[in-house]
Design an enzyme around this catalytic site. Structure first.
Site, PDB file in Angstrom:
ATOM      1  N   MET A  48      10.815  -6.316   4.839  1.00 26.19           N
ATOM      2  CA  MET A  48      11.155  -7.034   5.858  1.00 26.19           C
ATOM      3  C   MET A  48      12.242  -7.822   6.378  1.00 26.19           C
ATOM      4  O   MET A  48      12.251  -8.571   7.236  1.00 26.19           O
ATOM      5  CB  MET A  48       9.846  -7.804   6.498  1.00 26.19           C
ATOM      6  CG  MET A  48       8.481  -7.010   6.391  1.00 26.19           C
ATOM      7  SD  MET A  48       8.469  -5.533   7.116  1.00 26.19           S
ATOM      8  CE  MET A  48       7.885  -6.100   8.788  1.00 26.19           C
ATOM      9  N   HIS A  66       8.879   3.098   9.125  1.00 29.25           N
ATOM     10  CA  HIS A  66       8.473   2.252  10.290  1.00 29.25           C
ATOM     11  C   HIS A  66       7.461   2.735  10.945  1.00 29.25           C
ATOM     12  O   HIS A  66       7.500   3.846  11.613  1.00 29.25           O
ATOM     13  CB  HIS A  66       9.829   2.151  10.855  1.00 29.25           C
ATOM     14  CG  HIS A  66       9.630   1.070  12.234  1.00 29.25           C
ATOM     15  ND1 HIS A  66       9.525  -0.109  12.007  1.00 29.25           N
ATOM     16  CD2 HIS A  66       9.531   1.384  13.459  1.00 29.25           C
ATOM     17  CE1 HIS A  66       9.464  -0.639  13.278  1.00 29.25           C
ATOM     18  NE2 HIS A  66       9.390   0.145  14.082  1.00 29.25           N
ATOM     19  N   LEU A 100      19.115  -4.993   5.547  1.00 31.25           N
ATOM     20  CA  LEU A 100      19.840  -4.723   4.349  1.00 31.25           C
ATOM     21  C   LEU A 100      21.311  -5.183   4.643  1.00 31.25           C
ATOM     22  O   LEU A 100      21.911  -4.710   5.775  1.00 31.25           O
ATOM     23  CB  LEU A 100      19.818  -3.287   3.655  1.00 31.25           C
ATOM     24  CG  LEU A 100      18.405  -2.978   3.341  1.00 31.25           C
ATOM     25  CD1 LEU A 100      18.702  -1.641   2.787  1.00 31.25           C
ATOM     26  CD2 LEU A 100      17.790  -4.006   2.370  1.00 31.25           C
ATOM     27  N   GLU A 147      22.070  -0.420  11.197  1.00 26.66           N
ATOM     28  CA  GLU A 147      21.379  -0.992  12.404  1.00 26.66           C
ATOM     29  C   GLU A 147      19.617  -0.679  12.186  1.00 26.66           C
ATOM     30  O   GLU A 147      19.288  -0.037  11.559  1.00 26.66           O
ATOM     31  CB  GLU A 147      21.495  -0.230  13.612  1.00 26.66           C
ATOM     32  CG  GLU A 147      22.772  -0.433  14.359  1.00 26.66           C
ATOM     33  CD  GLU A 147      23.955   0.596  13.886  1.00 26.66           C
ATOM     34  OE1 GLU A 147      23.867   1.604  14.319  1.00 26.66           O
ATOM     35  OE2 GLU A 147      24.962  -0.124  13.254  1.00 26.66           O
ATOM     36  N   LEU A 148      18.998  -1.912  12.762  1.00 31.31           N
ATOM     37  CA  LEU A 148      17.518  -1.926  12.207  1.00 31.31           C
ATOM     38  C   LEU A 148      16.768  -0.705  12.787  1.00 31.31           C
ATOM     39  O   LEU A 148      16.989  -0.403  13.919  1.00 31.31           O
ATOM     40  CB  LEU A 148      17.062  -3.246  13.053  1.00 31.31           C
ATOM     41  CG  LEU A 148      15.477  -3.490  12.756  1.00 31.31           C
ATOM     42  CD1 LEU A 148      15.142  -3.791  11.598  1.00 31.31           C
ATOM     43  CD2 LEU A 148      15.040  -4.473  13.773  1.00 31.31           C
ATOM     44  N   SER A 201       0.803  -1.181  -0.027  1.00 34.73           N
ATOM     45  CA  SER A 201      -0.009  -0.040   0.018  1.00 34.73           C
ATOM     46  C   SER A 201       1.091   1.344   0.031  1.00 34.73           C
ATOM     47  O   SER A 201       0.739   2.460  -0.678  1.00 34.73           O
ATOM     48  CB  SER A 201      -1.040   0.067   1.025  1.00 34.73           C
ATOM     49  OG  SER A 201      -0.358   0.205   2.292  1.00 34.73           O
ATOM     50  N   THR A 204      -2.812   5.203   6.837  1.00 32.21           N
ATOM     51  CA  THR A 204      -3.265   6.444   6.151  1.00 32.21           C
ATOM     52  C   THR A 204      -2.215   7.465   6.379  1.00 32.21           C
ATOM     53  O   THR A 204      -2.012   8.305   5.359  1.00 32.21           O
ATOM     54  CB  THR A 204      -4.804   6.484   6.824  1.00 32.21           C
ATOM     55  OG1 THR A 204      -5.648   5.518   6.548  1.00 32.21           O
ATOM     56  CG2 THR A 204      -5.155   8.145   6.169  1.00 32.21           C
TER      57      THR A 204
HETATM   58  C1  GAR Z   1       4.103  -0.578   6.784  1.00 33.49           C
HETATM   59  O1  GAR Z   1       3.205  -0.091   7.489  1.00 33.49           O
HETATM   60  C2  GAR Z   1       5.558   0.030   7.052  1.00 33.49           C
HETATM   61  O2  GAR Z   1       5.410   0.765   8.116  1.00 33.49           O
HETATM   62  C3  GAR Z   1       5.770  -1.413   7.833  1.00 33.49           C
HETATM   63  O3  GAR Z   1       5.403  -2.497   6.789  1.00 33.49           O
HETATM   64  C4  GAR Z   1       4.127  -2.083   6.448  1.00 33.49           C
HETATM   65  C5  GAR Z   1       4.091  -2.382   4.999  1.00 33.49           C
HETATM   66  O4  GAR Z   1       2.703  -2.115   4.603  1.00 33.49           O
HETATM   67  N1  GAR Z   1       7.557  -1.471   7.743  1.00 33.49           N
HETATM   68  C6  GAR Z   1       7.965  -1.970   8.873  1.00 33.49           C
HETATM   69  O5  GAR Z   1       7.390  -2.595   9.752  1.00 33.49           O
HETATM   70  C7  GAR Z   1       9.426  -2.077   8.699  1.00 33.49           C
HETATM   71  N2  GAR Z   1      10.241  -2.130   9.958  1.00 33.49           N
HETATM   72  P1  GAR Z   1       2.295  -2.103   2.648  1.00 33.49           P
HETATM   73  O6  GAR Z   1       3.149  -3.265   2.154  1.00 33.49           O
HETATM   74  O7  GAR Z   1       0.972  -2.106   2.797  1.00 33.49           O
HETATM   75  O8  GAR Z   1       2.961  -0.775   2.455  1.00 33.49           O
END
Ligand code: GAR
Length: 216
Positions: free
Chosen positions: A91, A110, A94, A144-145, A17, A173
């Site tokens: 997820m 994030h 890198l 770092e993560l 999204s 959103t």
């Molecule tokens: C997003 O909400 C993003 O913040 C999160 O994954 C979701 C992906 O949603 N990222 C993390 O948690 C990274 N640590 P999407 O595939 O609908 O964009």
């Protein structure tokens, strides 16, 4: 295709999204030239195909060994000649070669008010901790993560009857507003990471720019 626009590679593992928001709000700011995933069947790749954007997948199945996978991902990214790389629900951490494919020019979103709640499962953990607010942070990626210097942060108050699902929907959103904004600033040369901190319009940011849910 517009050769003059900064080129962006998006990486994601899931629904996509945020990719969709980046694509829809790209107009005139940047061009998404490729979308990559660590999953061959990730929905984000289908979304990219619908936008006629080239896709690639570098999976643990094809590259079980981490260093070889890192090198393959770095090659795939470099092949698209990006100015910026945007992680959108990617997820995996890198590796060094991937970080070097676009040094200082990799962004992540994030779902937390970083530095609070790095890592997975933030919605459940935030609710379990009884936090009063939550949100999402667009930040530069470092080794770092979830810890590179932040750019933009969306904040919202947690409602009394909040659930993981309702909170995730509200945060997403907001992400769809702040991520295209941050990428447009980067593409325009207004934002950069130098000396381990974020600079906006030549000024060092000591904290991220905050966007409230109620802001228009
Ligand atoms: C997003 O909400 C993003 O913040 C999160 O994954 C979701 C992906 O949603 N990222 C993390 O948690 C990274 N640590 P999407 O595939 O609908 O964009």
């Amino acid at each position: 295709m517009n050769a003059a626009l900064p080129r962006v590679v998006v990486l994601g593992s899931g629904a996509g999204s945020n990719f969709e928001a980046l694509a829809e709000q790209a107009g005139g700011h940047y061009e998404i030239v490729a979308v990559g995933s660590d999953k061959a069947d990730a929905p984000i790749l289908d979304r990219a195909r619908r936008h006629a954007i080239p896709v690639f997948s570098i999976t643990p199945f094809d590259y079980p060994e981490h260093t070889a996978r890192d090198a393959a991902l770095a090659r795939a990214i470099a092949g698209a000649r990006p100015d910026w790389v945007a992680l959108a629900g990617y997820m995996r951490l890198l590796g060094a070669e991937t970080l070097a494919a676009a040094p200082g020019r990799i962004l992540n979103v994030h779902p937390a008010l970083l530095p609070a709640f790095p890592g997975l499962d933030t919605y459940r953990r935030v609710l379990a901790a009884g936090a009063r607010e939550h949100g999402s942070t667009v930040h530069f990626v470092t080794a770092e993560l979830d810890s590179g210097p932040p750019i933009l942060q969306a904040r919202l108050g947690i409602a009394a009857n909040e659930t993981v699902e309702s909170l995730e929907a509200r945060v997403k959103t907001m992400e769809h507003r702040i991520y295209p904004q941050a990428l447009a600033w980067c593409a325009a040369g207004r934002v950069a990471m130098r000396d381990g901190v974020t600079w906006l319009d030549g000024k060092r940011l000591t904290k991220p720019i905050i966007v409230e849910e109620t802001d228009e």
